[in-house]
Design a protein around this motif. Structure first.
Motif, PDB file in Angstrom:
ATOM      1  N   LEU A 268     -14.145  22.336 -31.126  1.00 40.19           N
ATOM      2  CA  LEU A 268     -14.534  20.928 -31.160  1.00 40.19           C
ATOM      3  C   LEU A 268     -15.439  20.540 -29.997  1.00 40.19           C
ATOM      4  N   ARG A 269     -15.543  21.408 -28.991  1.00 44.26           N
ATOM      5  CA  ARG A 269     -16.390  21.086 -27.840  1.00 44.26           C
ATOM      6  C   ARG A 269     -17.856  20.918 -28.243  1.00 44.26           C
ATOM      7  N   SER A 270     -18.263  21.570 -29.295  1.00 47.15           N
ATOM      8  CA  SER A 270     -19.651  21.446 -29.749  1.00 47.15           C
ATOM      9  C   SER A 270     -19.780  20.528 -30.959  1.00 47.15           C
ATOM     10  N   GLN A 271     -18.725  19.724 -31.199  1.00 46.57           N
ATOM     11  CA  GLN A 271     -18.727  18.860 -32.382  1.00 46.57           C
ATOM     12  C   GLN A 271     -18.458  17.387 -32.057  1.00 46.57           C
ATOM     13  N   ILE A 272     -17.566  17.113 -31.104  1.00 49.47           N
ATOM     14  CA  ILE A 272     -17.166  15.728 -30.820  1.00 49.47           C
ATOM     15  C   ILE A 272     -18.220  15.064 -29.943  1.00 49.47           C
ATOM     16  N   LYS A 273     -18.849  14.028 -30.450  1.00 48.27           N
ATOM     17  CA  LYS A 273     -20.022  13.432 -29.799  1.00 48.27           C
ATOM     18  C   LYS A 273     -19.692  12.760 -28.471  1.00 48.27           C
ATOM     19  N   SER A 274     -18.510  12.155 -28.361  1.00 47.74           N
ATOM     20  CA  SER A 274     -18.187  11.481 -27.101  1.00 47.74           C
ATOM     21  C   SER A 274     -17.893  12.476 -25.980  1.00 47.74           C
ATOM     22  N   TYR A 275     -17.707  13.735 -26.343  1.00 50.43           N
ATOM     23  CA  TYR A 275     -17.581  14.821 -25.370  1.00 50.43           C
ATOM     24  C   TYR A 275     -18.953  15.410 -25.059  1.00 50.43           C
ATOM     25  N   MET A 276     -19.802  15.485 -26.095  1.00 50.47           N
ATOM     26  CA  MET A 276     -21.095  16.165 -25.981  1.00 50.47           C
ATOM     27  C   MET A 276     -22.171  15.327 -25.296  1.00 50.47           C
ATOM     28  N   PHE A 277     -22.094  14.007 -25.455  1.00 49.27           N
ATOM     29  CA  PHE A 277     -23.234  13.171 -25.063  1.00 49.27           C
ATOM     30  C   PHE A 277     -22.902  12.094 -24.029  1.00 49.27           C
ATOM     31  N   THR A 278     -21.771  12.217 -23.361  1.00 51.39           N
ATOM     32  CA  THR A 278     -21.413  11.284 -22.300  1.00 51.39           C
ATOM     33  C   THR A 278     -21.323  12.041 -20.982  1.00 51.39           C
ATOM     34  N   ALA A 279     -21.858  11.464 -19.914  1.00 50.37           N
ATOM     35  CA  ALA A 279     -21.750  12.109 -18.605  1.00 50.37           C
ATOM     36  C   ALA A 279     -20.280  12.359 -18.272  1.00 50.37           C
ATOM     37  N   SER A 280     -19.996  13.512 -17.733  1.00 47.34           N
ATOM     38  CA  SER A 280     -18.610  13.895 -17.463  1.00 47.34           C
ATOM     39  C   SER A 280     -18.051  13.165 -16.245  1.00 47.34           C
ATOM     40  N   ASN A 281     -16.722  13.262 -16.090  1.00 48.45           N
ATOM     41  CA  ASN A 281     -16.039  12.609 -14.974  1.00 48.45           C
ATOM     42  C   ASN A 281     -16.610  13.067 -13.634  1.00 48.45           C
ATOM     43  N   THR A 282     -16.643  12.167 -12.676  1.00 48.00           N
ATOM     44  CA  THR A 282     -17.108  12.522 -11.336  1.00 48.00           C
ATOM     45  C   THR A 282     -16.123  13.496 -10.688  1.00 48.00           C
ATOM     46  N   PRO A 283     -16.600  14.351  -9.800  1.00 45.83           N
ATOM     47  CA  PRO A 283     -15.708  15.327  -9.155  1.00 45.83           C
ATOM     48  C   PRO A 283     -14.513  14.685  -8.459  1.00 45.83           C
ATOM     49  N   GLY A 284     -14.728  13.523  -7.843  1.00 41.60           N
ATOM     50  CA  GLY A 284     -13.632  12.866  -7.149  1.00 41.60           C
ATOM     51  C   GLY A 284     -12.516  12.434  -8.087  1.00 41.60           C
TER      52      GLY A 284
END
Length: 390
Positions: A268-284
């Motif tokens: 699903l990592r290459s299918q779910i759009k809110s995972y694929m096209f949103t900037a990821s969580n900040t390191p902090g």
């Protein structure tokens, strides 16, 4: 030509304006109040010193020294942001480690970390169901669940809140379509503070051949010896198809996750759009969540204190004659007779130094008017007494 209400794209702006005027007429700042925390349960609201009794900070780890240090260290090492999605350049070592730690904690093969819990629900539900499918929602489900369902294009039906019999009746009406049906429930409902009868829901779903997704935002971290949540307490973790959750409650950060003990979610990592096209969580934020997870696993004293505080306040308000939304949980909702009383009571509580959540229609289930409290393990005995006295 005469304008007819509803025939223009931007008529909805007038609806929003009317609602704002209604709120403004009460001369309060319950929506968009300005917060300045001085700790997990104390600070100022609109410039007034208060006890926070509406923050969802169940374990109070937002000011934990270890969590703060972990966040600072990660920012120094990785910078303030990722500037990319998980699928592009936004998967850092911290993200991968947190996914492994969540998977191990929940005894499953893998976990997917999203930027927010809202995005986890939106993405998972909108991908799992399609226009050919059916989504059956508990009528009290969170906005993120409704939005994910609408985005999927599936047929959407509601069943009566926490009512397995009504769910059973409605699933049976679907005929062969029941095999293409996703049922969505929550573990602890965030407005009234009531728990899902999860065993009974799983019985109905399995009997009819449907699938079930559990949003565990509000019980994750606060239930069980290690805080694994409602499904694990009830031994239903292998009966639920998918579980979503958030970092913004017990994990003292921001983010969301998706896990499954029954299905392989890695593709699903290459299918779910809110995972694929949103900037990821900040390191902090990721580092803080990782440290909070380690703390809550080992520290059942925090959970014990949370439930002691919740029981103390719930019992006192019941004895005073308040109508409460549910049995004891960290979410305690006092049902007010009308909007005016709710607003006046919220204002009076604030003047007494206690901040609660004012919940009025259309934002409340069943069009109720609520003063919503969420208790914390960091509330002292004096804090609880102040809340009760107010």
């Amino acid at each position: 030509m005469q304008h007819v209400p509803g025939d223009d794209l931007l008529d909805k702006l007038e609806v929003a304006k009317d609602f704002k005027l209604k709120i403004d007429s009460f001369n309060i700042k319950a929506i968009g109040a300005t917060f300045k925390p001085h700790g997990p349960v104390h600070g100022t609201v609109n410039g007034r010193p208060v006890i926070f009794a509406g923050s969802n900070n169940y374990l109070g780890l937002t000011y934990n020294k270890k969590c703060i240090k972990a966040a600072q260290k990660a920012i120094k090492k990785y910078g303030t942001g990722t500037t990319g999605s998980r699928l592009a350049n936004g998967s850092y070592n911290e993200h991968v480690k947190l996914e492994r730690e969540l998977a191990k904690f929940l005894n499953t093969d893998s976990a997917m970390v999203f930027t927010t819990g809202y995005m986890a629900n939106l993405g998972a539900i909108s991908y799992l169901a399609s226009p050919k499918d059916v989504i059956m929602l508990d009528s009290h489900c969170h906005s993120s669940i409704y939005e994910g369902a609408k985005l999927s294009g599936a047929e959407i039906y509601l069943f009566k809140h926490n009512d397995p019999q009504d769910l059973d009746k409605k699933l049976k009406r679907l005929g062969p379509k029941v095999k293409r049906t996703l049922v969505v429930v929550e573990s602890l409902y965030s407005m009234l503070g009531d728990f899902c009868p999860l065993k009974e829901m799983c019985d109905v779903v399995e009997e009819n051949g449907a699938y079930i997704l559990l949003d565990d935002a509000h019980s994750f971290g606060i239930m069980g010896e290690e805080g694994q949540g409602l499904a694990y307490i009830l031994d239903c973790q292998d009966r639920v198809d998918f579980i979503t959750g958030t970092f913004s409650k017990s994990l003292a950060s921001i983010g969301g996750f998706l896990i499954s003990r029954k299905h392989d979610i890695e593709p699903l990592r290459s299918q779910i759009k809110s995972y694929m096209f949103t900037a990821s969580n900040t390191p902090g934020t990721i580092a803080a969540a990782r440290k909070a997870l380690k703390i809550l696993k080992k520290n059942d004293k925090l959970r014990d204190k949370l439930w002691t505080n919740s029981t103390t306040v719930h019992k006192a308000l019941t004895e005073m004659g308040f109508k409460l939304g549910a049995r004891v949980s960290p979410v305690i909702a006092a049902v007010m007779p009308d909007t005016g009383m709710a607003v006046r009571s919220w204002t009076k509580l604030l003047s007494y130094g206690v901040y609660t959540n004012l919940v009025i229609p259309p934002g409340a289930p069943k069009n109720l008017n609520l003063l919503r409290l969420s208790m914390s393990a960091q509330h002292s005995k004096d804090d609880c007494n102040c809340i009760i006295d107010a």
